[in-house]
Design an enzyme around this catalytic site. Sequence first.
Site, PDB file in Angstrom:
ATOM      1  N   ILE A  63      28.691 -38.829  81.206  1.00 15.19           N
ATOM      2  CA  ILE A  63      30.003 -38.313  80.847  1.00 15.19           C
ATOM      3  C   ILE A  63      30.293 -37.180  81.827  1.00 15.19           C
ATOM      4  CG2 ILE A  63      28.968 -36.828  79.079  1.00 15.19           C
ATOM      5  CD1 ILE A  63      31.584 -36.978  77.515  1.00 15.19           C
ATOM      6  N   SER A  64      31.423 -37.217  82.486  1.00 13.84           N
ATOM      7  CA  SER A  64      31.693 -36.304  83.596  1.00 13.84           C
ATOM      8  C   SER A  64      31.747 -34.847  83.137  1.00 13.84           C
ATOM      9  CB  SER A  64      33.020 -36.663  84.274  1.00 13.84           C
ATOM     10  OG  SER A  64      32.938 -37.904  84.921  1.00 13.84           O
TER      11      SER A  64
END
Length: 666
Positions: A63-64
């Site tokens: 997840i960025s």
Amino acid sequence: MKEPSLNNLREAMVKRQIAGRGVRDEAVLAAMTEVPREEFLSPEMREFAYDDAPLPIEGQQTISQPYIVAVMTEALLLRGGEKVLEIGTGSGYGAAVLSRVAAEVFTVERIAQLAEKAADALRGQRYLNVHVRHGDGTLGWSEKGPYDAIVVTAGAPEVPEALKAQLKIGGRLVVPVGRQPDLQELLRITRISADEFRTEELLDVRFVPLVGAEGWAAKEAVEPAPAHIRKDLSPDAALAERIAQVGEGFADIENVDLEPLMRRIGDARIVLIGEASHGTSEFYRLREKITRALIAWKGFSFVSIEGDWPDAARIDNYVRHLDYAPSEWAAFARFPTWMWRNREVRAFVDWLREYNGEQDAARRVAFYGLDLYSLYNSIRAVLDYLDEVDPRTAQIARLRYGCLTPWQSDPATYGRAALSGAYRSCEEHVAHMLSDLMGKRQAYARHDGERFLDAVQNAKLVAGAEQYYRIMYYGSRASWNLRDTHMFETLKTLLDHHGPASKAIVWAHNSHIGNAAATDMGARGEINIGQLCRDAFGDEVYSIGFGTDHGTVAAATDWDGEMEVKHVRPALAGSYERLCHESGRARFFLPLRGADADLTAGLMKPRLERAIGVIYRPQTELQSHYFETMLPRQFDEYVWLDETKAVTPLTTGELSGAAETYPFGL
């Protein structure tokens, strides 16, 4: 109901990590404040939801980092009501953020497990304007197109043509692109017409590979990276032992024997002396000792620093006992004040003034700044000089520089305003000012060669700084290269000014003076002073890098923040710093140019190297402060100080009663 502590952490994250780094779009900031990142993470990762870092999710994906989600969303230039396509659903967090800004979001995920889980999370959180599809994202979702905007959350080897074809005229595609699976540049592609596209470079990023028909093949995505960016975090005890044997140890800085180093430097014309942070006392003190030896034993002409030209000119006036009036401001009195305004630098400045006092005026060692940050002070210096020698041209300069004045105290704001089109660019006006100065060189020369050099360099600085602040929002590569090229060109100007026999010392961070071509900086297209000097002057350049394992450092948490004395974490496994620490030697010089073959071969294996600037964030150290390099190609010499402490900033009490000419005065 969400946990209050996580709500507070989310608000703090938006303020510090997002808005604090320059994201200004109110709709994006509101979306980042509203969407609970923890709801898209596994239970064991929830407590880390608002860390300034990417986090692992299923399928070996991530997840960025929140900041990257915000930057990419802002880069889409959404105004509400748009139809957006997202490639790479992942956890669903990015799609949720987009859904708060756009009218409708379509998102494609190639991993079935992720697509199903993201769809459940989005439905559970009532993001009903998001539609999830399992499929090959590189081919888009053509039947739902065309789209006002498309965002890709994985790194592509090149821009997928299928996605470009699904853009509306005027639509924007934001996509990371790079020829290496784990190193990309974020691009914004705008469709101008049916077959015309405009490309903008935004910033350097690291995403997982985009796998699919128009991306990386699945086998390429899992193959190791090329040798020059491959990471091997295993310790190497034999190499550490060899470093202990070859390194020239010393007991303390005050009594260090520099004669062997002076022999290795030989007849070099340019000596680049680095630092692994902008706030470590031992780096400054040993750099000063080396510099004194170069001046006293080898007749070096000037010292040039990674600092502002006008502030360094204030010090130059002081150390060379020059008879024209110094500028009225105190040197290096703006953020980060501790970088040059500290006891360690003051000791060198006082020594240099005393040394120069015993020399003829022509043989006095000068002190210059190479950097281009001080836009306001440089404009003022140019105008003051023109007021004295050519009042009419000074009037023209005020008119031309006038378009910059709203941003003098905050030039980064000017960069954003110029990019947004809210104000006209000042580049043409600034370039004309520089041309006028150069065209009148003969007329001005009679007033004083040094004053002319100062005025011309300040005019160059304004032109360069204007461009720097205007492009800095496009990404680190363009602004970094502009800055280091400016510093290199300034260095060449100084060498020319002092004549063919002149010799220069440069004080700058390791990341500037080491050869960028030996690092992953070079792999992503960045250059620096060290590389430019090496290309231009060859073996006439000698570069010295520094490193430490642990201790304290003076640094801030955010740009323009308060200085703090922070603890430096012990070096990571797989780094050159860990290797040097495991040698068991507290302090040593490690010759790298012409080192024995076994040592060179071992050190040529790419490893991590730490770089602490004026900002230090220990909690995200791997992402924020390490890059990869091959040490023998980066430096000619490496200086190790296992434990170090922070520099000591100058206090008001220490400066009270100082003479008017004192550069660090109040």
